[in-house]
Design a protein around this motif. Structure first.
Motif, PDB file in Angstrom:
ATOM      1  N   GLN A   1      -5.341 -11.972   5.035  1.00 18.54           N
ATOM      2  CA  GLN A   1      -6.325 -11.527   4.048  1.00 18.54           C
ATOM      3  C   GLN A   1      -5.718 -10.601   3.002  1.00 18.54           C
ATOM      4  OE1 GLN A   1      -6.506 -11.197   7.346  1.00 18.54           O
ATOM      5  NE2 GLN A   1      -8.582 -11.449   8.148  1.00 18.54           N
ATOM      6  N   LEU A   2      -4.532 -10.070   3.295  1.00 13.52           N
ATOM      7  CA  LEU A   2      -3.907  -9.107   2.389  1.00 13.52           C
ATOM      8  C   LEU A   2      -2.661  -9.682   1.716  1.00 13.52           C
ATOM      9  CD1 LEU A   2      -4.426  -5.903   4.540  1.00 13.52           C
ATOM     10  CD2 LEU A   2      -5.701  -6.620   2.525  1.00 13.52           C
ATOM     11  N   ILE A   3      -2.584 -11.007   1.701  1.00 16.72           N
ATOM     12  CA  ILE A   3      -1.534 -11.704   0.960  1.00 16.72           C
ATOM     13  C   ILE A   3      -2.212 -12.559  -0.106  1.00 16.72           C
ATOM     14  CG2 ILE A   3       0.367 -13.364   1.071  1.00 16.72           C
ATOM     15  CD1 ILE A   3       0.656 -12.681   4.048  1.00 16.72           C
ATOM     16  N   SER A   4      -1.757 -12.456  -1.326  1.00 14.22           N
ATOM     17  CA  SER A   4      -2.238 -13.361  -2.372  1.00 14.22           C
ATOM     18  C   SER A   4      -1.040 -14.077  -2.980  1.00 14.22           C
ATOM     19  CB  SER A   4      -3.033 -12.611  -3.443  1.00 14.22           C
ATOM     20  OG  SER A   4      -2.257 -11.591  -4.022  1.00 14.22           O
ATOM     21  N   VAL A   5      -1.262 -15.313  -3.398  1.00 19.20           N
ATOM     22  CA  VAL A   5      -0.182 -16.165  -3.894  1.00 19.20           C
ATOM     23  C   VAL A   5      -0.532 -16.667  -5.292  1.00 19.20           C
ATOM     24  CG1 VAL A   5       1.156 -18.266  -3.473  1.00 19.20           C
ATOM     25  CG2 VAL A   5       0.418 -16.851  -1.548  1.00 19.20           C
ATOM     26  N   GLU A   6       0.473 -16.651  -6.180  1.00 16.83           N
ATOM     27  CA  GLU A   6       0.262 -17.048  -7.570  1.00 16.83           C
ATOM     28  C   GLU A   6      -0.921 -16.271  -8.143  1.00 16.83           C
ATOM     29  OE1 GLU A   6       2.009 -20.338  -9.384  1.00 16.83           O
ATOM     30  OE2 GLU A   6       3.199 -18.730  -8.506  1.00 16.83           O
ATOM     31  N   ASP A   7      -0.865 -14.967  -7.983  1.00 14.19           N
ATOM     32  CA  ASP A   7      -1.983 -14.090  -8.331  1.00 14.19           C
ATOM     33  C   ASP A   7      -1.828 -13.576  -9.761  1.00 14.19           C
ATOM     34  OD1 ASP A   7      -4.255 -12.619  -8.084  1.00 14.19           O
ATOM     35  OD2 ASP A   7      -3.534 -11.315  -6.476  1.00 14.19           O
ATOM     36  N   HIS A   8      -2.884 -13.698 -10.547  1.00 15.37           N
ATOM     37  CA  HIS A   8      -2.867 -13.235 -11.935  1.00 15.37           C
ATOM     38  C   HIS A   8      -2.831 -11.705 -11.985  1.00 15.37           C
ATOM     39  CE1 HIS A   8      -3.612 -17.035 -14.122  1.00 15.37           C
ATOM     40  NE2 HIS A   8      -4.207 -17.399 -13.009  1.00 15.37           N
TER      41      HIS A   8
ATOM     42  N   GLY B   1      -2.715  -3.520   0.576  1.00 20.02           N
ATOM     43  CA  GLY B   1      -3.138  -2.642   1.658  1.00 20.02           C
ATOM     44  C   GLY B   1      -4.558  -2.182   1.420  1.00 20.02           C
ATOM     45  N   ASN B   2      -5.203  -1.685   2.475  1.00 18.28           N
ATOM     46  CA  ASN B   2      -6.566  -1.185   2.391  1.00 18.28           C
ATOM     47  C   ASN B   2      -6.599   0.327   2.547  1.00 18.28           C
ATOM     48  OD1 ASN B   2      -7.238  -4.131   3.815  1.00 18.28           O
ATOM     49  ND2 ASN B   2      -8.769  -3.430   2.359  1.00 18.28           N
ATOM     50  N   ASP B   3      -7.515   0.972   1.810  1.00 11.88           N
ATOM     51  CA  ASP B   3      -7.798   2.362   2.137  1.00 11.88           C
ATOM     52  C   ASP B   3      -8.904   2.382   3.188  1.00 11.88           C
ATOM     53  OD1 ASP B   3     -10.211   1.913   0.837  1.00 11.88           O
ATOM     54  OD2 ASP B   3      -9.674   3.040  -0.957  1.00 11.88           O
ATOM     55  N   ASP B   4      -9.351   3.567   3.596  1.00 13.24           N
ATOM     56  CA  ASP B   4     -10.322   3.639   4.687  1.00 13.24           C
ATOM     57  C   ASP B   4     -11.714   3.167   4.277  1.00 13.24           C
ATOM     58  OD1 ASP B   4     -10.945   5.743   3.052  1.00 13.24           O
ATOM     59  OD2 ASP B   4     -10.534   7.307   4.530  1.00 13.24           O
ATOM     60  N   SER B   5     -11.898   2.844   2.995  1.00  9.31           N
ATOM     61  CA  SER B   5     -13.172   2.282   2.543  1.00  9.31           C
ATOM     62  C   SER B   5     -13.111   0.765   2.390  1.00  9.31           C
ATOM     63  CB  SER B   5     -13.572   2.909   1.196  1.00  9.31           C
ATOM     64  OG  SER B   5     -13.767   4.299   1.330  1.00  9.31           O
ATOM     65  N   GLY B   6     -11.945   0.197   2.681  1.00 11.91           N
ATOM     66  CA  GLY B   6     -11.792  -1.245   2.576  1.00 11.91           C
ATOM     67  C   GLY B   6     -11.344  -1.727   1.213  1.00 11.91           C
ATOM     68  N   ASN B   7     -11.099  -0.801   0.277  1.00 12.47           N
ATOM     69  CA  ASN B   7     -10.609  -1.189  -1.047  1.00 12.47           C
ATOM     70  C   ASN B   7      -9.144  -1.615  -0.953  1.00 12.47           C
ATOM     71  OD1 ASN B   7     -13.064  -0.383  -2.407  1.00 12.47           O
ATOM     72  ND2 ASN B   7     -12.410   1.730  -2.070  1.00 12.47           N
ATOM     73  N   GLN B   8      -8.783  -2.656  -1.697  1.00 14.56           N
ATOM     74  CA  GLN B   8      -7.429  -3.196  -1.626  1.00 14.56           C
ATOM     75  C   GLN B   8      -6.572  -2.707  -2.793  1.00 14.56           C
ATOM     76  OE1 GLN B   8      -7.416  -7.452  -1.202  1.00 14.56           O
ATOM     77  NE2 GLN B   8      -8.549  -7.415   0.722  1.00 14.56           N
ATOM     78  N   TYR B   9      -5.288  -2.459  -2.485  1.00 12.32           N
ATOM     79  CA  TYR B   9      -4.341  -2.004  -3.493  1.00 12.32           C
ATOM     80  C   TYR B   9      -3.030  -2.772  -3.334  1.00 12.32           C
ATOM     81  CZ  TYR B   9      -7.566   1.908  -4.035  1.00 12.32           C
ATOM     82  OH  TYR B   9      -8.684   2.667  -4.258  1.00 12.32           O
TER      83      TYR B   9
ATOM     84  N   LYS C   1      -0.079   5.812   3.884  1.00 11.81           N
ATOM     85  CA  LYS C   1      -0.985   6.009   2.751  1.00 11.81           C
ATOM     86  C   LYS C   1      -2.197   5.099   2.859  1.00 11.81           C
ATOM     87  CE  LYS C   1      -0.940   6.056  -2.330  1.00 11.81           C
ATOM     88  NZ  LYS C   1      -0.111   5.812  -3.543  1.00 11.81           N
ATOM     89  N   TYR C   2      -1.977   3.928   3.457  1.00 12.95           N
ATOM     90  CA  TYR C   2      -3.047   2.957   3.644  1.00 12.95           C
ATOM     91  C   TYR C   2      -3.173   2.644   5.128  1.00 12.95           C
ATOM     92  CZ  TYR C   2      -2.363   2.492  -1.357  1.00 12.95           C
ATOM     93  OH  TYR C   2      -2.240   2.759  -2.690  1.00 12.95           O
ATOM     94  N   ILE C   3      -4.245   1.963   5.496  1.00 11.85           N
ATOM     95  CA  ILE C   3      -4.521   1.725   6.913  1.00 11.85           C
ATOM     96  C   ILE C   3      -4.405   0.247   7.240  1.00 11.85           C
ATOM     97  CG2 ILE C   3      -6.080   3.702   7.016  1.00 11.85           C
ATOM     98  CD1 ILE C   3      -8.419   1.706   7.015  1.00 11.85           C
ATOM     99  N   GLU C   4      -4.231  -0.046   8.526  1.00 11.72           N
ATOM    100  CA  GLU C   4      -4.311  -1.421   9.008  1.00 11.72           C
ATOM    101  C   GLU C   4      -5.787  -1.706   9.262  1.00 11.72           C
ATOM    102  OE1 GLU C   4      -1.251  -2.851  11.725  1.00 11.72           O
ATOM    103  OE2 GLU C   4      -0.396  -0.844  11.676  1.00 11.72           O
TER     104      GLU C   4
END
Length: 393
Positions: free
Chosen positions: A56-63, A81-89, A159-162
């Motif tokens: 879920q945390l891998i994107s391919v050919e991503d704009h 990666g996700n922060d503790d609120s589920g936001n992806q970075y 810095k980010y969580i699993e």
């Protein structure tokens, strides 16, 4: 961790229209095999199997535009990666080249530039046999070359969580489904202008599609063979009239005359181009192909679903758009249906099956599977007719 080009796994190979393709586990699409794609797929396997990066945390050919960058450029692979609120970075970019393409200063500048634009600290470039990995050093404002590739946990760096994705909730009971329809508490993918008699089976079918734990049995369904129930994908498709429909689709990997295709079904809202204030509910069937993805059938349930007490009969009027050609002839489409699925002919309409709406529908129910198979078959026939009409131009 060391990337070994020779040892990393590749996805299964399928044939589509005489061309060999991989079934990409991230993009969930059939991708034409090229030397660069082989490297990319081996890296996807390495990230998942060796570095333990969640799919879920891998994107391919991503704009890059997905990360607020005003650019049409795309990164080969982005690890997030996700922060503790589920936001992806974005954390890392992997730039893949074919084995015979050397990694040059230009390649390095390209991936560093991508990382700078989206704020990723790690940069990897690889042609399979040569791999360079870098980490941005804030003090020196430079990318420092690393001796080996860090694990996903190291990339997270505290810095980010699993992130714990949790369990998909159980389906609501049928009586609760009915209560919500009566109370007007229906899903966003069902129009609130659709009458309750139609909204209830539409809601039941939507929930059926979203329940990824229940699979449609593989096997021979007449016009096609089901290779795999591919589960739920979030997709965006256009139709032959120029509309765009985004949302969750239930996807199936099928074999049609020796060619592998991905067919996806969804419940969504739509409107007439002549009356945009009238929102309806549609059952959409989309087909992926190498060049594009499109809706082969947009079956408006408000018009094509006949409900008598608990009996739900699915029909279609047969109208069909063919891109720039315009509208096809229903009489011509009928000859194609008669050739492949004559049992669908029902007077002036096409009969696609019947379901009894007295319980939750499940894809492993033979009655439900029969209707889904008919819907897919009818969509395939419509595309055969479109292909025929385009060949006459």
């Amino acid at each position: 961790m060391i990337f070994s080009y020779e040892k990393e796994k590749l996805p299964e190979i399928y044939n589509r229209d005489g061309k060999k393709c991989y079934l990409d586990p991230i993009r969930k699409r059939l991708i034409l095999i090229t030397p660069e794609e082989i490297v990319r797929q081996k890296w996807i396997s390495f990230l998942k199997d060796k570095l333990s990066v969640p799919e879920q945390l891998i994107s391919v050919e991503d704009h890059l535009s997905h990360y607020g960058v005003n650019s049409r450029r795309r990164a080969d692979i982005i690890i997030k990666g996700n922060d503790d609120s589920g936001n992806q970075y974005p954390l890392c970019i992997v730039e893949c080249k074919a084995p015979d393409v050397p990694l040059t200063e230009s390649t390095q500048n390209q991936v560093f530039d991508y990382c700078d634009e989206i704020g990723a600290d790690y940069a990897i470039m690889s042609n399979g046999y040569t791999t360079d990995c870098y980490k941005y050093n804030e003090k020196s404002n430079q990318y420092i070359r690393l001796s080996e590739i860090p694990t996903y946990r190291d990339i997270l760096g505290g810095k980010y969580i699993e992130y714990d994705w949790g369990e998909y909730p159980q389906r609501m009971p049928f009586e609760e489904l009915k209560r919500r329809v009566v109370a007007g508490e229906i899903d966003e993918f069902i129009s609130d202008m659709t009458i309750p008699e139609i909204a209830l089976p539409a809601y039941n079918l939507l929930e059926c599609f979203l329940d990824y734990r229940v699979k449609m049995p593989t096997g021979d369904y007449g016009m096609f063979k089901l290779i795999q129930d591919y589960g739920v994908r979030i997709l965006s498709y256009g139709n032959h009239s120029g509309g765009v429909f985004s949302g969750p689709y239930r996807s199936f990997l099928i074999d049609v005359d020796g060619s592998t295709e991905i067919v996806s079904l969804a419940i969504t809202t739509c409107y007439k181009s002549t009356s945009q204030d009238y929102i309806r509910t549609a059952l959409c069937i989309a087909i992926d192909n190498e060049e594009s993805s499109h809706h082969a059938l947009q079956l408006v349930l408000d018009e094509n679903l006949e409900v008598n007490d608990e009996i739900c009969d699915f029909y279609h009027h047969g109208r069909i758009a063919i891109g720039n050609i315009g509208s096809g002839k229903i009489s011509e489409l009928r000859t194609f249906v008669e050739k492949y699925c004559p049992e669908m002919i029902d007077g002036k309409k096409f009969y696609l099956g019947t379901l009894t709406n007295d319980k939750l529908w499940r894809l492993d129910d033979p009655e439900v599977g029969h209707v889904i198979a008919n819907l897919i078959s009818y969509a395939l026939i419509r595309d055969k007719y479109r292909k025929y009409k385009k060949s006459l131009k």
